[in-house]
Enzyme design. Sequence first.
Site, short mmCIF file in Angstrom:
data_model
loop_
_atom_site.label_atom_id
_atom_site.label_comp_id
_atom_site.label_asym_id
_atom_site.label_seq_id
_atom_site.Cartn_x
_atom_site.Cartn_y
_atom_site.Cartn_z
N CYS A 1 62.99 21.73 -23.20
CA CYS A 1 63.89 22.21 -24.25
C CYS A 1 63.18 22.32 -25.60
O CYS A 1 63.54 21.67 -26.56
CB CYS A 1 65.09 21.28 -24.35
SG CYS A 1 65.97 21.22 -22.81
N SER B 1 35.59 17.31 -30.24
CA SER B 1 35.73 17.70 -28.84
C SER B 1 35.71 19.21 -28.68
O SER B 1 35.97 19.95 -29.63
CB SER B 1 37.03 17.15 -28.27
OG SER B 1 36.83 15.86 -27.77
N TYR C 1 47.82 21.53 -29.84
CA TYR C 1 46.84 22.17 -30.70
C TYR C 1 46.50 23.61 -30.32
O TYR C 1 45.37 24.06 -30.48
CB TYR C 1 45.56 21.34 -30.90
CG TYR C 1 45.18 20.37 -29.83
CD1 TYR C 1 45.22 19.00 -30.11
CD2 TYR C 1 44.74 20.79 -28.58
CE1 TYR C 1 44.86 18.09 -29.14
CE2 TYR C 1 44.38 19.88 -27.62
CZ TYR C 1 44.44 18.53 -27.91
OH TYR C 1 44.09 17.62 -26.96
N TYR D 1 42.62 15.67 -20.07
CA TYR D 1 43.64 15.63 -21.12
C TYR D 1 44.93 16.34 -20.74
O TYR D 1 45.64 16.84 -21.60
CB TYR D 1 43.07 16.19 -22.44
CG TYR D 1 41.83 15.44 -22.88
CD1 TYR D 1 41.93 14.12 -23.30
CD2 TYR D 1 40.56 16.01 -22.80
CE1 TYR D 1 40.80 13.39 -23.67
CE2 TYR D 1 39.42 15.29 -23.16
CZ TYR D 1 39.55 14.00 -23.59
OH TYR D 1 38.44 13.29 -23.94
N GLY E 1 33.67 13.40 -21.37
CA GLY E 1 34.87 13.24 -20.54
C GLY E 1 35.26 14.60 -19.99
O GLY E 1 35.12 14.90 -18.80
N ARG E 2 35.72 15.46 -20.91
CA ARG E 2 36.19 16.80 -20.55
C ARG E 2 35.18 17.58 -19.69
O ARG E 2 35.56 18.21 -18.70
CB ARG E 2 36.45 17.58 -21.84
CG ARG E 2 37.02 18.97 -21.65
CD ARG E 2 36.93 19.76 -22.96
NE ARG E 2 37.30 18.95 -24.10
CZ ARG E 2 38.52 18.88 -24.61
NH1 ARG E 2 39.48 19.61 -24.12
NH2 ARG E 2 38.77 18.10 -25.66
#
Length: 468
Positions: free
Chosen positions: A392, A234, A365, A422, A314-315
Amino acid sequence: MSAHPLAPSWLSRPDDANALAPTVWSTGSSRSASGELQIAGVPASALAAEYGTPLYVVDETDARTRARTIRESFDREFARVGSAAKVYYAGKAFLSIEVARWMLDAGLNIDVCTGGELAVALAAGADPARLGLHGNNKSLSEIDRAVGAGIGAIVIDSVIEVARVAAAAERHGRVQRVRLRINSGVHASTHEYLATAREDQKFGIPLADAAEVVALIRSHANLEFLGLHSHIGSQIFESDGFAEAARRLFDLHVALLADGPVPELNLGGGFGIAYTSVDVALPLDEIARRFADIVAGAAAERGVPVPVVAIEPGRSIIGPAGTTLYEVGTIKDVEVSVGDTGETAVRRYVSVDGGMSDNIRPALYGADYSARIAGRRSDAEPALVRVAGKHCESGDIVVRAEYLPADVHPGDLLAVPATGAYCWSLSNNYNYVGRAAVVAVRDGAAHVLIRRETEDDLLRRDAGQETP
Ligand SMILES: *Cc1c(COP(=O)(O)O)cnc(C)c1O
């Protein structure tokens, strides 16, 4: 003025920290006369007032146009080389019932990888023949539902699935079309690709074993073999990785033609988009042109017909169409060490009312994003900031480094572009934060795609709650 010592090397101090880089922001994004961000004519402040923050805002026209452009480009380019193309929208990037309809309206098919995604596509009224199911561990019930619904194609990912899909086809009295996912040894990520004989990952069948699995598929009368499938990764910016994967797949594709038809070749998705102003994405029509040349070249070299090519972006369809709106809550200047020189510099933390629950990609990532003050423009000097969330975890970062006008203050609305893919689909309830709402904007009006999750929604699932 020189760069801030804590700024990453790729990030330069902008002349105007209000500017909306057109490669990063959705096509309907602009600043109004008053300086406020508006998307498809709807002011950011109006969206925040009506729907609250954090809020995902999808520029409907941009998403629909990108879907149509990619489909038309692939149709045109594959017609040029004497074949045809099928575009599947990768639903995992972002799927809602209405977005599924946008994709179907634009002439796309839809790829799903779970029963849940299948349910959304079916709820949108999709013709099941226009859906594909992939995944490395589809459950028996997911396979059964998909076959029973009449799904167009199932991407078989392991030997064990051949018998599972055949059994479901038998139960439903169907001939099920299938593809076979290949682990081509090519893996692409961002600007590089890696090509090995054997890649260490969970998806697909090694190239060397694939002929045997295809023979097994062909031995089942209720399975119809459509062709090979490969998805190499991707956020890819160059076509070299696709070309290498296509070359490897093609030798197998040709060998398989000796024993039966192989009408299609699926090269997956993964086309990169710009998250910051330094990212340069290939235009969608250029991707289509390169793919047609790669596949037609490989077919000509081997003297076989150009197959129908399927792709699964998709992206690149939904990512650039989405923007997240946040409200700034606290601001803190933190003195930090610069390297091991003994020197220090100040990093300004701008904390917003969301974070890793609505965008986990930076924590997951190390993804980079950009940001702008949305509610106003400012002539203040650009200041380096880090946009953090409210969770947190110290790794709860939304934008690692960005220059914002130095007068950014609590109550400011902040917008983070290129969050259409995403982000909502990976959103979560960490710290019992309800998942944010998603609204679509078009022609000066907004409407809800997915409503905000409330504390009641979260508590309702807790079996310990007392019933009145
Ligand atoms: C994730 C995925 C896609 C879509 O990838 P994008 O980067 O969103 O284009 C396509 N096909 C398969 C098999 C995938 O797993």
